[in-house]
Write a protein that holds these residues in place. Structure first.
Motif, PDB file in Angstrom:
ATOM      1  N   GLN A  40     140.364 -50.059 -72.584  1.00  0.00           N
ATOM      2  CA  GLN A  40     139.378 -49.330 -71.791  1.00  0.00           C
ATOM      3  C   GLN A  40     139.442 -49.780 -70.339  1.00  0.00           C
ATOM      4  O   GLN A  40     139.496 -50.976 -70.064  1.00  0.00           O
ATOM      5  CB  GLN A  40     137.965 -49.562 -72.330  1.00  0.00           C
ATOM      6  CG  GLN A  40     136.893 -48.760 -71.596  1.00  0.00           C
ATOM      7  CD  GLN A  40     135.537 -48.823 -72.288  1.00  0.00           C
ATOM      8  OE1 GLN A  40     135.451 -49.131 -73.468  1.00  0.00           O
ATOM      9  NE2 GLN A  40     134.480 -48.526 -71.549  1.00  0.00           N
ATOM     10  N   PRO A  41     139.455 -48.834 -69.388  1.00  0.00           N
ATOM     11  CA  PRO A  41     139.439 -49.214 -67.972  1.00  0.00           C
ATOM     12  C   PRO A  41     138.021 -49.527 -67.504  1.00  0.00           C
ATOM     13  O   PRO A  41     137.050 -48.935 -67.966  1.00  0.00           O
ATOM     14  CB  PRO A  41     139.990 -47.969 -67.276  1.00  0.00           C
ATOM     15  CG  PRO A  41     139.589 -46.834 -68.172  1.00  0.00           C
ATOM     16  CD  PRO A  41     139.616 -47.377 -69.568  1.00  0.00           C
ATOM     17  N   PHE A  42     137.927 -50.468 -66.572  1.00  0.00           N
ATOM     18  CA  PHE A  42     136.661 -50.840 -65.959  1.00  0.00           C
ATOM     19  C   PHE A  42     136.895 -51.027 -64.462  1.00  0.00           C
ATOM     20  O   PHE A  42     138.031 -51.234 -64.015  1.00  0.00           O
ATOM     21  CB  PHE A  42     136.114 -52.147 -66.537  1.00  0.00           C
ATOM     22  CG  PHE A  42     135.704 -52.087 -67.981  1.00  0.00           C
ATOM     23  CD1 PHE A  42     134.406 -51.759 -68.332  1.00  0.00           C
ATOM     24  CD2 PHE A  42     136.624 -52.363 -68.980  1.00  0.00           C
ATOM     25  CE1 PHE A  42     134.025 -51.701 -69.663  1.00  0.00           C
ATOM     26  CE2 PHE A  42     136.253 -52.316 -70.318  1.00  0.00           C
ATOM     27  CZ  PHE A  42     134.955 -51.987 -70.668  1.00  0.00           C
ATOM     28  N   SER A  43     135.811 -50.972 -63.693  1.00  0.00           N
ATOM     29  CA  SER A  43     135.901 -51.256 -62.256  1.00  0.00           C
ATOM     30  C   SER A  43     134.913 -52.368 -61.915  1.00  0.00           C
ATOM     31  O   SER A  43     133.985 -52.663 -62.675  1.00  0.00           O
ATOM     32  CB  SER A  43     135.603 -50.016 -61.422  1.00  0.00           C
ATOM     33  OG  SER A  43     134.273 -49.566 -61.641  1.00  0.00           O
ATOM     34  N   ILE A  44     135.131 -52.988 -60.756  1.00  0.00           N
ATOM     35  CA  ILE A  44     134.308 -54.122 -60.326  1.00  0.00           C
ATOM     36  C   ILE A  44     133.419 -53.694 -59.155  1.00  0.00           C
ATOM     37  O   ILE A  44     133.917 -53.408 -58.067  1.00  0.00           O
ATOM     38  CB  ILE A  44     135.191 -55.305 -59.897  1.00  0.00           C
ATOM     39  CG1 ILE A  44     136.071 -55.771 -61.054  1.00  0.00           C
ATOM     40  CG2 ILE A  44     134.323 -56.448 -59.377  1.00  0.00           C
ATOM     41  CD1 ILE A  44     135.297 -56.327 -62.236  1.00  0.00           C
ATOM     42  N   ILE A  55     135.624 -56.728 -55.547  1.00  0.00           N
ATOM     43  CA  ILE A  55     134.937 -55.440 -55.486  1.00  0.00           C
ATOM     44  C   ILE A  55     135.976 -54.363 -55.180  1.00  0.00           C
ATOM     45  O   ILE A  55     136.747 -54.478 -54.233  1.00  0.00           O
ATOM     46  CB  ILE A  55     133.849 -55.451 -54.395  1.00  0.00           C
ATOM     47  CG1 ILE A  55     132.749 -56.459 -54.738  1.00  0.00           C
ATOM     48  CG2 ILE A  55     133.254 -54.055 -54.213  1.00  0.00           C
ATOM     49  CD1 ILE A  55     131.745 -56.671 -53.631  1.00  0.00           C
ATOM     50  N   GLY A  56     136.005 -53.317 -56.010  1.00  0.00           N
ATOM     51  CA  GLY A  56     136.998 -52.261 -55.823  1.00  0.00           C
ATOM     52  C   GLY A  56     138.237 -52.434 -56.670  1.00  0.00           C
ATOM     53  O   GLY A  56     139.130 -51.577 -56.647  1.00  0.00           O
ATOM     54  N   ASP A  57     138.317 -53.511 -57.469  1.00  0.00           N
ATOM     55  CA  ASP A  57     139.419 -53.670 -58.422  1.00  0.00           C
ATOM     56  C   ASP A  57     139.157 -52.808 -59.650  1.00  0.00           C
ATOM     57  O   ASP A  57     138.011 -52.694 -60.115  1.00  0.00           O
ATOM     58  CB  ASP A  57     139.552 -55.127 -58.865  1.00  0.00           C
ATOM     59  CG  ASP A  57     140.338 -55.986 -57.894  1.00  0.00           C
ATOM     60  OD1 ASP A  57     140.871 -55.434 -56.904  1.00  0.00           O
ATOM     61  OD2 ASP A  57     140.420 -57.207 -58.128  1.00  0.00           O
ATOM     62  N   ALA A 232     144.685 -56.709 -67.196  1.00  0.00           N
ATOM     63  CA  ALA A 232     145.506 -56.495 -66.000  1.00  0.00           C
ATOM     64  C   ALA A 232     144.828 -55.531 -65.036  1.00  0.00           C
ATOM     65  O   ALA A 232     144.165 -54.573 -65.442  1.00  0.00           O
ATOM     66  CB  ALA A 232     146.874 -55.928 -66.396  1.00  0.00           C
ATOM     67  N   ARG A 233     144.990 -55.819 -63.723  1.00  0.00           N
ATOM     68  CA  ARG A 233     144.541 -54.882 -62.692  1.00  0.00           C
ATOM     69  C   ARG A 233     145.590 -53.785 -62.536  1.00  0.00           C
ATOM     70  O   ARG A 233     146.790 -54.059 -62.523  1.00  0.00           O
ATOM     71  CB  ARG A 233     144.361 -55.601 -61.357  1.00  0.00           C
ATOM     72  CG  ARG A 233     143.259 -56.645 -61.353  1.00  0.00           C
ATOM     73  CD  ARG A 233     143.041 -57.173 -59.928  1.00  0.00           C
ATOM     74  NE  ARG A 233     144.245 -57.799 -59.402  1.00  0.00           N
ATOM     75  CZ  ARG A 233     144.515 -59.092 -59.494  1.00  0.00           C
ATOM     76  NH1 ARG A 233     143.667 -59.900 -60.122  1.00  0.00           N
ATOM     77  NH2 ARG A 233     145.618 -59.601 -58.978  1.00  0.00           N
ATOM     78  N   ASP A 239     136.147 -51.907 -50.116  1.00  0.00           N
ATOM     79  CA  ASP A 239     134.821 -51.317 -49.902  1.00  0.00           C
ATOM     80  C   ASP A 239     134.362 -50.421 -51.038  1.00  0.00           C
ATOM     81  O   ASP A 239     133.487 -49.572 -50.860  1.00  0.00           O
ATOM     82  CB  ASP A 239     134.791 -50.537 -48.582  1.00  0.00           C
ATOM     83  CG  ASP A 239     135.146 -51.402 -47.379  1.00  0.00           C
ATOM     84  OD1 ASP A 239     134.727 -52.577 -47.376  1.00  0.00           O
ATOM     85  OD2 ASP A 239     135.839 -50.907 -46.470  1.00  0.00           O
ATOM     86  N   ASN A 240     134.980 -50.597 -52.225  1.00  0.00           N
ATOM     87  CA  ASN A 240     134.585 -49.799 -53.395  1.00  0.00           C
ATOM     88  C   ASN A 240     134.690 -48.302 -53.137  1.00  0.00           C
ATOM     89  O   ASN A 240     133.910 -47.499 -53.673  1.00  0.00           O
ATOM     90  CB  ASN A 240     133.163 -50.164 -53.815  1.00  0.00           C
ATOM     91  CG  ASN A 240     133.036 -50.287 -55.320  1.00  0.00           C
ATOM     92  OD1 ASN A 240     134.019 -50.281 -56.046  1.00  0.00           O
ATOM     93  ND2 ASN A 240     131.813 -50.394 -55.788  1.00  0.00           N
TER      94      ASN A 240
END
Length: 263
Positions: A40-44, A55-57, A232-233, A239-240
């Motif tokens: 599952q993909p996630f964002s920071i 932030i923005g990864d 993994a990224r 700046d998101n």
């Protein structure tokens, strides 16, 4: 003589449209199954795991390595909209292995209804404490080595000078942490004793992380509330900025952070 040919052409075109529709549906189903059970993909959105996760990864997390728990089949949120949040009526994880100290985990804290991501610092039965900014596990101070300094910016744009360290757990695994100082509110804590079947989580950005040190907000995390292991990224932007704003990529994409394992 031309009418049958016209019908044949129309049938062929309709057949092609149907085949395309079936392929699209199959692709969507495969993507949903992969996201539901495997990755599952996630964002920071916050600074609590910087510099490991900025932030923005955007990163992909392994959902099956630790097996499945209560919240494994949530498909996440988009803004204020929850795509799917199905809670399994179970008290123990199904299949999979136990996490290791140092793994970066996506989980659901008991007091919260949203996903957090932190590093697993304390295992069941461990005694965890912070004294003057130093982490102690079972009474032994964890080794750390100063790497340098940098500027850390949180999600509100607040910039602070931080010291960066390489921290090494007793098992020998290392990771990067950062501290604004060694005298912040969570740099001196009581000793926490991790209950059986629970884990103690901390952010790598030690002075900008609400984690298991804050019992009322995160506290001890039951094993059944683990969701996935960060692997993994695959994308990163400053700046998101929403990734669909392709015109912003040239000046804002952090190409050097893409396609790298999360340690």
């Amino acid at each position: 003589m031309t009418q049958p040919a016209d019908k044949s052409v129309k049938k062929s075109a309709a057949s092609e449209w149907w085949d395309t529709f079936v392929v699209i549906v199959e692709a969507l189903l495969i993507a949903i199954v992969l996201r539901f059970f495997l990755y599952q993909p996630f964002s920071i959105p916050t600074a609590s795991m910087q510099q490991t996760l900025m932030i923005g990864d955007y990163f992909v997390a392994n959902k099956f390595v630790w097996g499945y728990g209560k919240h494994s089949f949530s498909l996440g949120r988009y803004g204020n909209f929850t795509l799917l949040d199905f809670e399994l009526p179970i008290s123990n994880r199904i299949l999979g292995r136990d996490p290791n100290r140092g793994d970066v985990a996506v989980f659901r804290p008991v007091p919260q209804d949203m996903e957090y991501i932190k590093r697993i610092v304390g295992m069941p039965g461990d005694r965890i404490q912070m004294q003057a900014g130093r982490l102690y596990i079972n009474g032994t101070m964890v080794e750390r080595e100063e790497i340098g300094t940098t500027t850390d910016v949180d999600s509100n744009g607040d910039a602070r000078q931080v010291t960066v360290y390489r921290e090494t757990f007793p098992e020998g695994t290392s990771h990067t942490i950062q501290e604004i100082s060694d005298n912040a509110p969570l740099d001196n804590t009581p000793e926490y004793v991790v209950p059986a079947g629970h884990y103690f989580m901390m952010g790598d950005n030690r002075d900008r992380s609400a984690d298991s040190r804050v019992l009322a907000q995160v506290g001890y995390v039951p094993a059944v509330n683990l969701i996935a292991k960060a692997e993994a990224r695959f994308f990163s932007i400053q700046d998101n900025i929403p990734p669909w704003q392709i015109w912003q990529w040239p000046a804002n994409v952090r190409w050097d952070r893409m396609f790298q394992l999360v340690h």
